[in-house]
Design an enzyme around this catalytic site. Structure first.
Site, PDB file in Angstrom:
ATOM      1  N   HIS A  73      49.274   4.610  81.340  1.00 52.29           N
ATOM      2  CA  HIS A  73      49.311   5.235  80.345  1.00 52.29           C
ATOM      3  C   HIS A  73      49.733   5.947  80.265  1.00 52.29           C
ATOM      4  O   HIS A  73      51.412   6.968  80.395  1.00 52.29           O
ATOM      5  CB  HIS A  73      49.786   4.349  78.808  1.00 52.29           C
ATOM      6  CG  HIS A  73      49.557   3.335  79.361  1.00 52.29           C
ATOM      7  ND1 HIS A  73      48.592   2.006  78.937  1.00 52.29           N
ATOM      8  CD2 HIS A  73      51.082   2.076  78.908  1.00 52.29           C
ATOM      9  CE1 HIS A  73      48.726   0.773  78.748  1.00 52.29           C
ATOM     10  NE2 HIS A  73      50.163   0.801  78.908  1.00 52.29           N
ATOM     11  N   LEU A 102      46.312   2.219  74.770  1.00 48.42           N
ATOM     12  CA  LEU A 102      46.705   2.808  76.632  1.00 48.42           C
ATOM     13  C   LEU A 102      45.586   2.800  77.289  1.00 48.42           C
ATOM     14  O   LEU A 102      43.853   3.038  77.116  1.00 48.42           O
ATOM     15  CB  LEU A 102      47.058   4.301  75.264  1.00 48.42           C
ATOM     16  CG  LEU A 102      48.079   3.709  74.824  1.00 48.42           C
ATOM     17  CD1 LEU A 102      48.654   5.102  73.676  1.00 48.42           C
ATOM     18  CD2 LEU A 102      49.418   3.418  75.804  1.00 48.42           C
ATOM     19  N   GLU A 161      54.880   1.629  88.775  1.00 48.10           N
ATOM     20  CA  GLU A 161      55.234   1.105  89.020  1.00 48.10           C
ATOM     21  C   GLU A 161      54.445  -0.175  89.873  1.00 48.10           C
ATOM     22  O   GLU A 161      54.646  -0.734  90.753  1.00 48.10           O
ATOM     23  CB  GLU A 161      55.199   1.752  90.888  1.00 48.10           C
ATOM     24  CG  GLU A 161      56.388   3.053  91.017  1.00 48.10           C
ATOM     25  CD  GLU A 161      56.451   4.236  92.126  1.00 48.10           C
ATOM     26  OE1 GLU A 161      55.465   3.987  92.621  1.00 48.10           O
ATOM     27  OE2 GLU A 161      56.964   4.547  92.305  1.00 48.10           O
ATOM     28  N   LYS A 162      53.023   0.141  89.209  1.00 48.15           N
ATOM     29  CA  LYS A 162      52.363  -1.275  88.739  1.00 48.15           C
ATOM     30  C   LYS A 162      53.365  -2.480  88.692  1.00 48.15           C
ATOM     31  O   LYS A 162      52.983  -3.637  88.704  1.00 48.15           O
ATOM     32  CB  LYS A 162      51.319  -1.625  87.951  1.00 48.15           C
ATOM     33  CG  LYS A 162      50.181  -2.405  88.435  1.00 48.15           C
ATOM     34  CD  LYS A 162      49.335  -2.739  87.200  1.00 48.15           C
ATOM     35  CE  LYS A 162      49.828  -3.394  85.874  1.00 48.15           C
ATOM     36  NZ  LYS A 162      49.177  -4.243  85.229  1.00 48.15           N
ATOM     37  N   SER A 217      45.208  -1.487  83.953  1.00 46.44           N
ATOM     38  CA  SER A 217      45.501  -2.879  83.039  1.00 46.44           C
ATOM     39  C   SER A 217      45.308  -2.701  81.761  1.00 46.44           C
ATOM     40  O   SER A 217      43.766  -3.096  81.591  1.00 46.44           O
ATOM     41  CB  SER A 217      46.037  -3.516  84.293  1.00 46.44           C
ATOM     42  OG  SER A 217      46.799  -4.718  83.399  1.00 46.44           O
ATOM     43  N   GLN A 234      58.182 -11.632  74.780  1.00 43.62           N
ATOM     44  CA  GLN A 234      57.755 -11.481  76.590  1.00 43.62           C
ATOM     45  C   GLN A 234      57.026 -11.887  76.909  1.00 43.62           C
ATOM     46  O   GLN A 234      56.708 -12.516  78.375  1.00 43.62           O
ATOM     47  CB  GLN A 234      58.159 -10.215  77.174  1.00 43.62           C
ATOM     48  CG  GLN A 234      56.838  -8.736  76.822  1.00 43.62           C
ATOM     49  CD  GLN A 234      57.324  -7.857  77.367  1.00 43.62           C
ATOM     50  OE1 GLN A 234      57.539  -7.037  76.939  1.00 43.62           O
ATOM     51  NE2 GLN A 234      56.315  -7.296  78.396  1.00 43.62           N
ATOM     52  N   GLY A 253      50.823   0.021  73.974  1.00 42.93           N
ATOM     53  CA  GLY A 253      49.567   0.043  73.674  1.00 42.93           C
ATOM     54  C   GLY A 253      48.519  -0.150  74.174  1.00 42.93           C
ATOM     55  O   GLY A 253      48.459  -0.290  75.181  1.00 42.93           O
TER      56      GLY A 253
HETATM   57  O1  PAF Z   1      55.435  -2.700  81.035  1.00 44.89           O
HETATM   58  C1  PAF Z   1      54.842  -2.753  79.642  1.00 44.89           C
HETATM   59  O2  PAF Z   1      54.023  -2.456  78.562  1.00 44.89           O
HETATM   60  C2  PAF Z   1      56.698  -3.638  78.648  1.00 44.89           C
HETATM   61  O3  PAF Z   1      56.611  -4.895  79.422  1.00 44.89           O
HETATM   62  C3  PAF Z   1      57.535  -2.980  78.214  1.00 44.89           C
HETATM   63  C4  PAF Z   1      57.783  -1.962  79.132  1.00 44.89           C
HETATM   64  C5  PAF Z   1      56.727  -1.478  77.158  1.00 44.89           C
HETATM   65  C6  PAF Z   1      58.408  -3.667  77.365  1.00 44.89           C
HETATM   66  O4  PAF Z   1      57.874  -4.539  76.180  1.00 44.89           O
END
Ligand code: PAF
Length: 282
Positions: free
Chosen positions: A37, A33, A150-151, A187, A61, A31
């Site tokens: 994205h 975005l 690719e970032k 980002s 993560q 999200g």
């Molecule tokens: O790149 C991201 O936004 C995240 O690492 C992903 C691939 C959605 C996994 O949570």
């Protein structure tokens, strides 16, 4: 655009599209975005008949003390952007939908060789969290094609490797980094930058470009290139985690047979940790 929160509803919708012969594209996101994205969505639309996007800020993560709690969440804007961009289905699961037992005792997916280097060396467990959630999302959506930016070069390499090692029937596509006119890679974490830091931030890409110019001019002492990169970043006001030159395919240090390299860097600027990379043929 259909919006669903539960796996069962998503499966039912995807099953009916598939029964009608549609090819399913998938763009997993966390999200907040931005144009980067939306470019992934555009690529997915070109390669599939129906596009599913997920928004899930994946706790697995984020390490202790990282920005899980304050990661930007902009659900209303995200919905509007996705609907306008032609997304067919938005999957908005709660944490319990993805990790019914809380996640800690869930099956983990790990791509060890690629996960301990570069960003993985500075964010222990991060890529296991990414591989685990992407594998689970692939199992839920069962896409024909999935698109990643690719970032996040190392993330893309790990997901490709995972899909190949697990023989997952999904084509993984990398889409080019989208940049602001001054070079800063788009980002969600750019939102953490103060106006003063935002004016320094393009220095990350500028540093990579200046290192690439040296390699293009024939420099092959990659350790010296990396040292120069770290120095330049510090001089510009960054606190770099790393700046490394790697084989563009394996992410090993470049070797005699390397035909392309990628310069990757991660650097902190205030509350933001920015990453970027530049790939070049030798
Ligand atoms: O790149 C991201 O936004 C995240 O690492 C992903 C691939 C959605 C996994 O949570």
């Amino acid at each position: 655009m259909v919006v669903v929160e539960h796996i069962a509803a998503l499966r039912e919708q995807v099953r009916s599209w598939r029964a009608a012969g549609a090819r399913i594209g998938f763009v997993p996101t966390m999200g907040s975005l931005h144009a980067g994205h939306l470019s992934l969505l555009q690529v997915a639309r070109e390669r599939a008949d129906r596009v599913v996007t997920s928004i899930f800020v994946n706790p697995l993560q984020f390490g202790p003390g990282e920005d899980f709690e304050r990661y930007p969440r902009t659900p209303e804007d995200d919905r509007r952007l996705l609907a306008d961009a032609g997304c067919d289905l938005l999957f908005l699961p709660a944490v319990a939908e993805i990790y019914p037992d809380g996640g800690q005792s869930a099956t983990k997916v790990s791509v060890p060789q690629l996960s301990g280097i570069l960003c993985g060396a500075h964010r222990p467990g991060h890529f296991d969290g990414v591989a685990t959630v992407v594998a689970r999302l692939f199992g839920i959506v069962q896409p024909d094609v999935a698109v990643f930016g690719e970032k996040d070069y190392q993330q893309l390499a790990i997901i490709r490797r995972m899909a190949s090692d697990l023989a997952l029937p999904v084509e993984i596509i990398g889409a080019p980094t989208v940049r602001s006119p001054d070079g800063l890679a788009m980002s969600s974490r750019n939102l953490y930058l103060t106006p003063a830091e935002r004016s320094v931030a393009p220095g990350l890409h500028a540093t990579l470009r200046s290192l690439a110019a040296r390699i293009e001019a024939g420099e092959r002492d990659f350790a010296a290139v990396e040292q120069r990169g770290l120095r330049q970043l510090r001089e510009s006001g960054f606190d770099p985690d790393y700046c490394e030159v790697r084989d563009a395919v394996t992410l090993d240090p470049p070797h005699e047979g390397s035909t392309a390299v990628v310069i990757l860097a991660a650097a902190r600027l205030g509350k933001a940790r920015l990453i970027d990379n530049l790939r070049l043929s030798l």
